[in-house]
Design a protein around this motif. Structure first.
Motif, short mmCIF file in Angstrom:
data_model
loop_
_atom_site.label_atom_id
_atom_site.label_comp_id
_atom_site.label_asym_id
_atom_site.label_seq_id
_atom_site.Cartn_x
_atom_site.Cartn_y
_atom_site.Cartn_z
N MET A 44 43.52 96.29 26.01
CA MET A 44 44.58 97.31 25.99
C MET A 44 45.84 96.83 26.70
O MET A 44 46.96 97.10 26.25
N ILE A 45 45.70 96.10 27.79
CA ILE A 45 46.87 95.56 28.48
C ILE A 45 47.58 94.54 27.59
O ILE A 45 48.81 94.55 27.47
N LEU A 46 46.80 93.69 26.93
CA LEU A 46 47.40 92.71 26.02
C LEU A 46 48.08 93.39 24.84
O LEU A 46 49.14 92.97 24.39
N ALA A 47 47.47 94.46 24.32
CA ALA A 47 48.09 95.22 23.24
C ALA A 47 49.42 95.80 23.71
O ALA A 47 50.41 95.80 22.96
N ASP A 125 70.52 103.12 34.11
CA ASP A 125 71.87 103.47 34.57
C ASP A 125 72.67 102.23 34.97
O ASP A 125 73.86 102.14 34.69
N PHE A 126 72.00 101.28 35.57
CA PHE A 126 72.67 100.08 36.05
C PHE A 126 73.00 99.11 34.91
O PHE A 126 74.08 98.52 34.88
N THR A 127 72.07 98.95 33.95
CA THR A 127 72.25 97.95 32.89
C THR A 127 72.65 98.53 31.54
O THR A 127 73.03 97.77 30.64
N GLN A 128 72.54 99.84 31.36
CA GLN A 128 72.79 100.51 30.08
C GLN A 128 71.88 99.98 28.98
O GLN A 128 72.24 99.96 27.79
N SER A 129 70.67 99.53 29.37
CA SER A 129 69.71 98.98 28.42
C SER A 129 68.31 99.11 29.02
O SER A 129 68.15 99.17 30.23
N TYR A 130 67.32 99.13 28.13
CA TYR A 130 65.93 99.14 28.58
C TYR A 130 65.32 97.75 28.55
O TYR A 130 64.14 97.59 28.85
N GLN A 131 66.09 96.74 28.19
CA GLN A 131 65.56 95.38 28.08
C GLN A 131 64.97 94.90 29.41
O GLN A 131 63.91 94.29 29.43
N MET A 132 65.64 95.16 30.50
CA MET A 132 65.14 94.75 31.81
C MET A 132 63.82 95.48 32.13
O MET A 132 62.91 94.89 32.73
N VAL A 133 63.70 96.71 31.71
CA VAL A 133 62.47 97.47 31.92
C VAL A 133 61.31 96.81 31.18
O VAL A 133 60.20 96.68 31.71
N PHE A 134 61.57 96.37 29.94
CA PHE A 134 60.53 95.69 29.16
C PHE A 134 60.07 94.42 29.89
O PHE A 134 58.88 94.14 29.96
N ILE A 135 61.01 93.67 30.41
CA ILE A 135 60.69 92.41 31.09
C ILE A 135 59.89 92.68 32.36
O ILE A 135 58.88 92.02 32.64
N LEU A 138 56.36 93.69 31.49
CA LEU A 138 55.55 92.52 31.14
C LEU A 138 55.11 91.76 32.39
O LEU A 138 53.97 91.30 32.47
N CYS A 139 55.99 91.65 33.37
CA CYS A 139 55.63 90.99 34.63
C CYS A 139 54.51 91.74 35.34
O CYS A 139 53.56 91.13 35.85
N PHE A 140 54.59 93.06 35.38
CA PHE A 140 53.54 93.85 36.01
C PHE A 140 52.22 93.73 35.26
O PHE A 140 51.15 93.68 35.86
N HIS A 141 52.29 93.66 33.93
CA HIS A 141 51.07 93.45 33.15
C HIS A 141 50.43 92.11 33.51
O HIS A 141 49.21 92.02 33.66
N LEU A 142 51.25 91.09 33.64
CA LEU A 142 50.74 89.77 34.01
C LEU A 142 50.07 89.82 35.38
O LEU A 142 48.96 89.30 35.57
N ILE A 143 50.72 90.48 36.34
CA ILE A 143 50.14 90.64 37.67
C ILE A 143 48.81 91.40 37.59
O ILE A 143 47.81 91.00 38.20
N ASN A 144 48.77 92.48 36.81
CA ASN A 144 47.54 93.26 36.66
C ASN A 144 46.42 92.43 36.04
O ASN A 144 45.26 92.52 36.47
N LEU A 145 46.75 91.63 35.03
CA LEU A 145 45.73 90.78 34.41
C LEU A 145 45.19 89.76 35.39
O LEU A 145 43.98 89.53 35.46
N ILE A 146 46.08 89.15 36.16
CA ILE A 146 45.65 88.16 37.15
C ILE A 146 44.75 88.83 38.20
O ILE A 146 43.68 88.30 38.54
N LEU A 147 45.16 89.98 38.69
CA LEU A 147 44.34 90.69 39.69
C LEU A 147 42.98 91.08 39.13
O LEU A 147 41.95 90.95 39.81
#
Length: 161
Positions: A44-47, A125-135, A138-147
């Motif tokens: 599910m995390i990979l999905a 509000d800071f970036t006017q985009s959700y692109q940074m949120v996606f990135i 993904l980083c948190f998913h990687l951390i969760n998978l490693i843990l």
């Protein structure tokens, strides 16, 4: 609206996410029975990682079909929080320690969820985009998978044995 889509498109994206939410909550239970809770949560995390990639590309290329598929698959993240974390808690801590342990884990996950929503708002509000949120997601998913892998290697499912 921020990526120049109609309100109807946004509503469809949200509906697809909720359909994915329900579907993957059922799927993670089936996968847990078929494989085991750890593998089910990893799937599910990979999905969800894949869904974030589709959403990221869909926004960049203004491709509505990528956004639709990504939105449906994004529902998989709800299966991890609502079904996966309790399953893993039971798997690792067993019946005897489940209630005490899950109350603490549940508190922490709810605090994390609530604070992440605030962070998402600030980032938009800071970036006017959700692109940074996606990135970041993904980083948190990687951390969760490693843990999760480290925990599996260390404890190897003491609750169910």
């Amino acid at each position: 609206m921020s990526i120049h889509l109609s309100a109807t498109s946004g509503a469809i994206l949200m509906s697809l996410t909720m359909i994915g939410n329900i579907s993957t909550k059922l799927l993670i239970g089936f996968l847990s029975d078929l494989l085991n809770p750890i593998k089910a949560v990893i799937i599910m995390i990979l999905a969800n990682c894949f869904s974030l990639g589709l959403l990221f590309l869909g926004v960049i290329h203004q491709e509505i079909m990528l956004l639709y598929i990504g939105s449906f698959m994004f529902g998989s993240i709800y299966s991890v929080g609502a079904v996966g974390i309790p399953m893993l808690t039971h798997y690792f801590f067993g019946n005897e320690n489940y209630a005490r342990t899950y109350s603490f884990i549940g508190f922490l996950t709810n605090v994390g969820s609530a604070s992440s929503l605030t962070l998402i708002g600030y980032l938009y509000d800071f970036t006017q985009s959700y692109q940074m949120v996606f990135i970041i997601a993904l980083c948190f998913h990687l951390i969760n998978l490693i843990l999760l892998v480290v925990i599996c290697l260390r404890y190897n499912g003491v609750g169910d044995k």
